[in-house]
Design a protein around this motif. Structure first.
Motif, PDB file in Angstrom:
ATOM      1  N   THR A 174      64.322  15.811  61.830  1.00 42.71           N
ATOM      2  CA  THR A 174      63.802  16.524  62.996  1.00 42.71           C
ATOM      3  C   THR A 174      64.595  17.805  63.243  1.00 42.71           C
ATOM      4  N   MET A 175      65.920  17.698  63.177  1.00 44.64           N
ATOM      5  CA  MET A 175      66.746  18.872  63.449  1.00 44.64           C
ATOM      6  C   MET A 175      66.610  19.918  62.351  1.00 44.64           C
ATOM      7  N   PRO A 190      71.761  30.611  67.134  1.00 41.77           N
ATOM      8  CA  PRO A 190      71.557  29.205  67.517  1.00 41.77           C
ATOM      9  C   PRO A 190      70.506  28.506  66.671  1.00 41.77           C
ATOM     10  N   CYS A 191      69.489  29.239  66.234  1.00 41.60           N
ATOM     11  CA  CYS A 191      68.486  28.618  65.359  1.00 41.60           C
ATOM     12  C   CYS A 191      69.115  28.181  64.040  1.00 41.60           C
ATOM     13  N   TYR A 192      69.952  29.025  63.470  1.00 41.10           N
ATOM     14  CA  TYR A 192      70.632  28.700  62.214  1.00 41.10           C
ATOM     15  C   TYR A 192      71.590  27.527  62.404  1.00 41.10           C
ATOM     16  N   ASN A 193      72.376  27.556  63.468  1.00 36.19           N
ATOM     17  CA  ASN A 193      73.389  26.523  63.696  1.00 36.19           C
ATOM     18  C   ASN A 193      72.790  25.165  64.050  1.00 36.19           C
ATOM     19  N   THR A 194      71.519  25.120  64.393  1.00 36.13           N
ATOM     20  CA  THR A 194      70.869  23.851  64.673  1.00 36.13           C
ATOM     21  C   THR A 194      70.882  22.934  63.458  1.00 36.13           C
ATOM     22  N   GLY A 195      70.714  23.508  62.268  1.00 34.75           N
ATOM     23  CA  GLY A 195      70.674  22.678  61.070  1.00 34.75           C
ATOM     24  C   GLY A 195      71.691  23.015  60.016  1.00 34.75           C
ATOM     25  N   TYR A 196      72.015  24.290  59.872  1.00 36.10           N
ATOM     26  CA  TYR A 196      72.812  24.738  58.726  1.00 36.10           C
ATOM     27  C   TYR A 196      74.293  24.931  59.036  1.00 36.10           C
ATOM     28  N   LEU A 240      63.911  20.413  60.532  1.00 34.93           N
ATOM     29  CA  LEU A 240      62.599  21.031  60.726  1.00 34.93           C
ATOM     30  C   LEU A 240      62.603  21.988  61.915  1.00 34.93           C
ATOM     31  N   VAL A 241      63.292  21.600  62.997  1.00 36.11           N
ATOM     32  CA  VAL A 241      63.433  22.519  64.142  1.00 36.11           C
ATOM     33  C   VAL A 241      64.169  23.778  63.705  1.00 36.11           C
ATOM     34  N   CYS A 242      65.228  23.606  62.917  1.00 41.19           N
ATOM     35  CA  CYS A 242      66.017  24.746  62.447  1.00 41.19           C
ATOM     36  C   CYS A 242      65.178  25.699  61.606  1.00 41.19           C
ATOM     37  N   THR A 243      64.525  25.177  60.575  1.00 43.73           N
ATOM     38  CA  THR A 243      63.783  26.043  59.657  1.00 43.73           C
ATOM     39  C   THR A 243      62.561  26.673  60.319  1.00 43.73           C
ATOM     40  N   CYS A 244      61.857  25.903  61.130  1.00 46.25           N
ATOM     41  CA  CYS A 244      60.674  26.470  61.804  1.00 46.25           C
ATOM     42  C   CYS A 244      61.078  27.551  62.803  1.00 46.25           C
ATOM     43  N   SER A 245      62.167  27.319  63.548  1.00 44.76           N
ATOM     44  CA  SER A 245      62.615  28.335  64.504  1.00 44.76           C
ATOM     45  C   SER A 245      63.123  29.580  63.780  1.00 44.76           C
ATOM     46  N   LEU A 246      63.768  29.399  62.619  1.00 45.71           N
ATOM     47  CA  LEU A 246      64.197  30.557  61.834  1.00 45.71           C
ATOM     48  C   LEU A 246      63.000  31.362  61.342  1.00 45.71           C
ATOM     49  N   LEU A 247      61.937  30.680  60.962  1.00 45.42           N
ATOM     50  CA  LEU A 247      60.730  31.401  60.530  1.00 45.42           C
ATOM     51  C   LEU A 247      60.148  32.203  61.687  1.00 45.42           C
ATOM     52  N   VAL A 248      60.107  31.615  62.875  1.00 45.25           N
ATOM     53  CA  VAL A 248      59.615  32.340  64.053  1.00 45.25           C
ATOM     54  C   VAL A 248      60.480  33.568  64.320  1.00 45.25           C
ATOM     55  N   VAL A 249      61.803  33.385  64.218  1.00 46.06           N
ATOM     56  CA  VAL A 249      62.715  34.503  64.454  1.00 46.06           C
ATOM     57  C   VAL A 249      62.472  35.628  63.462  1.00 46.06           C
ATOM     58  N   TYR A 250      62.354  35.295  62.188  1.00 47.08           N
ATOM     59  CA  TYR A 250      62.205  36.352  61.182  1.00 47.08           C
ATOM     60  C   TYR A 250      60.839  37.025  61.240  1.00 47.08           C
ATOM     61  N   VAL A 251      59.799  36.259  61.556  1.00 51.44           N
ATOM     62  CA  VAL A 251      58.487  36.892  61.721  1.00 51.44           C
ATOM     63  C   VAL A 251      58.508  37.841  62.916  1.00 51.44           C
ATOM     64  N   GLY A 252      59.076  37.382  64.042  1.00 50.04           N
ATOM     65  CA  GLY A 252      59.188  38.260  65.211  1.00 50.04           C
ATOM     66  C   GLY A 252      60.069  39.458  64.943  1.00 50.04           C
ATOM     67  N   LEU A 268      61.015  16.629  50.930  1.00 50.29           N
ATOM     68  CA  LEU A 268      62.101  16.107  50.107  1.00 50.29           C
ATOM     69  C   LEU A 268      63.297  15.564  50.875  1.00 50.29           C
ATOM     70  N   PHE A 269      63.492  15.952  52.127  1.00 48.87           N
ATOM     71  CA  PHE A 269      64.675  15.506  52.856  1.00 48.87           C
ATOM     72  C   PHE A 269      64.456  14.088  53.386  1.00 48.87           C
ATOM     73  N   PRO A 270      65.309  13.128  53.001  1.00 51.40           N
ATOM     74  CA  PRO A 270      65.190  11.774  53.555  1.00 51.40           C
ATOM     75  C   PRO A 270      65.818  11.690  54.940  1.00 51.40           C
ATOM     76  N   GLU A 271      65.402  10.690  55.703  1.00 51.16           N
ATOM     77  CA  GLU A 271      66.000  10.456  57.013  1.00 51.16           C
ATOM     78  C   GLU A 271      67.184   9.512  56.852  1.00 51.16           C
ATOM     79  N   THR A 272      68.357   9.942  57.299  1.00 48.24           N
ATOM     80  CA  THR A 272      69.573   9.144  57.128  1.00 48.24           C
ATOM     81  C   THR A 272      70.209   8.717  58.437  1.00 48.24           C
TER      82      THR A 272
END
Length: 205
Positions: A29-30, A73-79, A32-44, A147-151
């Motif tokens: 979940t985190m 903050p979008c990057y730090n959510t996941g990466y 997906l939130v990270c990557t989707c929010s990064l896509l929104v940021v870069y498109v904007g 591809l990412f499993p839930e751990t």
């Protein structure tokens, strides 16, 4: 100089804050939130950068700065901190150090690329260079989703039974039991216990 200090302070504050809270949530979940929010940021960012270069409106310039500050903050959510938690959970003990070393190698390579290649691309084609990042992040979303499993919610021992070879897991369990109890259980009993744990994990998932 002031902008650099302000940006560093902002990175520190949101990085530490997210590092303290992000592990409370499910890993996929985190990410997906990270990557989707990064896509929104870069498109904007791409759209407002193009419009600012055409119109030179101050409001668009401020909006570009907003996207740049929102990126952190979008990057730090996941990466940030979550990545190392996920790597420890993902790799079996025997491969953990090697897996993190490989991650570090490609991470440093990406840092080198961002430092020395991005300025060249921005100088040559301007805002259009940001489109490559939009495409790459869209690819990352697909990788995370498929591809990412839930751990989360499992111990390292349970994850070892999920990701390690069953024979190796049985041998490790047998060796541990030999040290603790003098080998009081057989390999067949160990295999039965491992199968029971796997069935339980599938039911939980």
């Amino acid at each position: 100089m002031t902008d650099t200090i302000l940006g560093s302070c902002w990175d520190l504050v949101n990085g530490v804050t997210l590092a303290l809270v992000v592990k409370r949530f499910r890993r996929r979940t985190m990410y997906l939130v990270c990557t989707c929010s990064l896509l929104v940021v870069y498109v904007g960012w791409t759209i407002t950068q193009q419009q600012f270069l055409v119109t030179q409106k101050a409001a668009l310039g401020n909006l570009v700065l907003f996207w740049i500050f929102l990126y952190s903050p979008c990057y730090n959510t996941g990466y940030n901190a979550l990545t190392y938690t996920f790597l420890v959970e993902l790799f079996p003990f025997a491969q953990r150090a090697r897996g993190i070393a490989i991650f570090q190698f490609f991470g440093r390579g990406a840092g080198f690329f961002n430092t020395f290649v991005n300025p060249i691309g921005l100088d040559n084609i301007g805002w259009k260079y940001l489109i490559t990042y939009c495409c790459w992040i869209a690819f990352e979303i697909c990788v995370v989703y498929f591809l990412f499993p839930e751990t989360s919610g499992r111990t390292l021992e349970e994850l070892a039974f999920l990701f390690e070879d069953h024979a190796l897991a049985d041998k490790a369990t047998a060796a541990t039991d030999k040290q603790l109890h003098g080998g009081s259980i057989t390999m067949n009993e160990i295999a039965d216990k491992n199968e029971a744990v796997q069935v339980e994990n599938k039911q939980v998932a």
